[in-house]
Structures are given as C-alpha cells and as structure tokens.
Design an enzyme around this catalytic site. Structure first.
Site, short mmCIF file in Angstrom:
data_model
loop_
_atom_site.label_atom_id
_atom_site.label_comp_id
_atom_site.label_asym_id
_atom_site.label_seq_id
_atom_site.Cartn_x
_atom_site.Cartn_y
_atom_site.Cartn_z
N SER A 148 0.86 -1.18 0.00
CA SER A 148 0.00 0.00 0.00
C SER A 148 0.89 1.22 0.00
O SER A 148 2.08 1.14 0.37
CB SER A 148 -0.85 0.00 1.28
OG SER A 148 -1.52 1.23 1.46
N TYR A 161 -2.39 -1.29 10.41
CA TYR A 161 -2.31 -1.45 8.95
C TYR A 161 -0.98 -0.89 8.43
O TYR A 161 -0.29 -1.54 7.64
CB TYR A 161 -3.49 -0.72 8.32
CG TYR A 161 -3.65 -0.88 6.83
CD1 TYR A 161 -4.38 -1.94 6.30
CD2 TYR A 161 -3.12 0.06 5.94
CE1 TYR A 161 -4.56 -2.07 4.93
CE2 TYR A 161 -3.29 -0.07 4.58
CZ TYR A 161 -4.01 -1.13 4.07
OH TYR A 161 -4.19 -1.26 2.72
#
Ligand code: NAD
Length: 266
Positions: A148, A161
């Site tokens: 990401s 995350y």
C-alpha cells in the site's frame, strides 16, 4: 479452447484475497496473460463460483478456488498443498488478502490488531516460506506483495495497517535478495486509494474517528492525499502484476512500486 499449458510463458499463480476488489482484478489479469490461477478469499459461494467460472471461460486459463483463511497457518499450508495438487507447482504468489480497521491507537481493539497482523503481514511470510524454495529450485518465480502507499508513508488512525504494510515492504526486500541469483523476483505494489469494498467500509469509520461527514471523508481525507483526485482502478493493479511476471520485468526486484496518483510524491 487453446492448450494454455503449451504456451511458453504458462505459469501457475496463487492470488490471496481474490474474491473481491484488487485481488479479483489481479486474478483476472494473470489469467488473461495465460497463467493458471488459484483464487482465494471469503464471500458468497455462488458469487465466487460465478467469478471463477467467468474468468476461466473468458480467458481460457484454468482457474480454481480455495477458501483458506489466511490468518491460519494450517489453512495456508492446505492452500499450498491443494494448489500443488491441482496445478503441479506454484510459480507466482500474490499476497493480497487484507483487512483494515481505522481507530485511535488508544482505542484500537486488540483482536483487530492481531487479525490485521495475521492477514496483512504474517500470511505473506507463511505463504512465501512454503513456496519460495520450489521457485528457487526451478529457477523462476515471482512474489508480488500488494502492500500500500501505507507501506511507504503513514496516515493517522491506521497504526496496525501501516505497521503491517511497512513490514511487507521489508519482507519484499529480503526475498528479492534471497531470490536474486535464482530467477525469483519479489516486488511490492503500493496502491493509493482504490475504490473497493475495503475502502468503502472504512468511510463511515473514518467519518466517526474524525467527526466529519462521509462526503468530507471522500473529498478531504481519501482523495485529498491523491493529487490526481481520482481513485486507482483495480485493473491497473492487475496490469502491473501481470507485467511483473513477464520477461521484461526480470530485473525489477526488491522494489515498492507506488500506483497512487502521486500521493507519495508529496
Ligand atoms: P477487498 O475488501 O475488496 O478485498 C479483500 C480480499 O481479502 C477479499 O477477497 C477478502 O475475502 C479477502 N480476505 C479478507 N480476509 C481474509 C482471510 N482471513 N483469508 C483469506 N482472504 C481474506 O479489499 P481490496 O481493497 O481489494 O484490498 C486488497 C489488498 O489491497 C489489501 O491487502 C489492501 O490492504 C490493499 N490495498 C487496498 C487499497 C485500496 O484503496 N482499496 C489501497 C492500498 C492497498
């Protein structure tokens, strides 16, 4: 139907979390490139079978499905065994399954932290541990980790995350070094915001955490970070994953490739 196994670039792939969003697009792109694909992920059984059979029919590549829960190492081992039994070997691993929780760290539920680390981080390690030796022995392999932009930079309220995605970039670099002399590359793809169910689900959570409306989350939080002011398309991630499996990409390894509309240029 053409015999895809006769194609010179025929490879076999596992794409985790490919019943939705980015993973589904990656599965489709790899099948379009002529590779056999083992899909994985949760969801409605009828919808999964409809997607699987549609990709198989439209591409002519063999496509199978295994429902391993990627938070469970025993089920990951079963996914590897089933894929090997079905396709003979595993050449391409796309670690894509992922979940998200948006919360202040002091309020972050510990069970969600543990699950995020298990699915977004540890699953990639377990799956690579089980498949990397075979790739090296055969002299060809591709590890593609869907990390990401949050593997490169941070945002508030996403402590678990961001931590997991940075770890996945670290794993990518290590595997690139271990595979470098064996024809095995490892790269991370770092998407910015892609409008998938994962992002749609966090819009209300982010609105709550920041005390703003959902429209404001889309405008001022999500796309504020992305200079193009538009979402990345899942198929654009799929196309890059397919490219990383071509001979043209054989010297691309150890990278974290942003596909983020300029987000990490800030
Ligand atoms: P999504 O929710 O549409 O898809 C997630 C997939 O993971 C689904 O197939 C789901 O069934 C599967 N999954 C979830 N838990 C699982 C488990 N325990 N075992 C097996 N499969 C499981 O989300 P997405 O947006 O397509 O995200 C895919 C990946 O891309 C994730 O790793 C995510 O972090 C990453 N990513 C997404 C964005 C974005 O904006 N959507 C941006 C950057 C990175």
């Amino acid at each position: 139907m053409p015999d895809v196994r006769a194609a010179p670039d025929f490879r076999t792939a596992i794409v985790t979390g490919s019943t939705s969003g980015i993973g589904l697009a990656v599965a489709r792109s790899l099948a379009e490139a002529g590779h056999a694909v083992m899909m994985n992920g949760f969801g409605d059984a009828g919808q999964i079978e409809a997607d699987r059979s549609a990709i198989e029919a439209e591409t002519g590549s063999p496509v199978a499905y295994h429902g391993a829960d990627m938070s469970d190492p025993a089920q990951i081992a079963d996914l590897v065994a089933a894929t090997t039994a079905r396709f003979g070997q595993i050449d391409i691993v796309v670690n894509n399954a992922g979940i998200q929780t948006v919360a202040l760290i002091e309020e972050f539920p510990v069970d969600r932290y543990n699950l995020i680390m298990a699915i977004n981080m540890s699953a990639a390690w377990h799956l690579c541990r089980a498949t990397f030796g075979g790739m090296k022995a055969r002299g060809w392999g591709r590890v593609i980790n869907v990390a990401s932009a949050h593997g490169l930079v941070a945002s508030p309220y996403k402590s678990a995350y961001v931590m997991a995605k940075h770890a996945v970039v670290g794993l990518t670099k290590t595997l690139a070094l271990e595979g470098a002399e064996h024809g095995v590359t490892a790269n991370a793809i770092c998407p910015g915001y892609v409008l998938t169910p994962l992002v749609q689900a966090q819009i209300p959570e982010t609105a709550k955490a920041r005390g703003i409306t959902e429209d404001a989350v889309i405008r001022d939080v999500l796309l504020a970070a992305q200079p193009t002011k538009s979402f990345v398309q899942p198929g654009q991630i799929g196309a890059l994953a397919a490219f990383l499996c071509t001979p043209a990409a054989s010297q691309i390894t150890g990278t974290a490739l942003p596909v983020d509309g300029g987000w990490t240029a800030h």
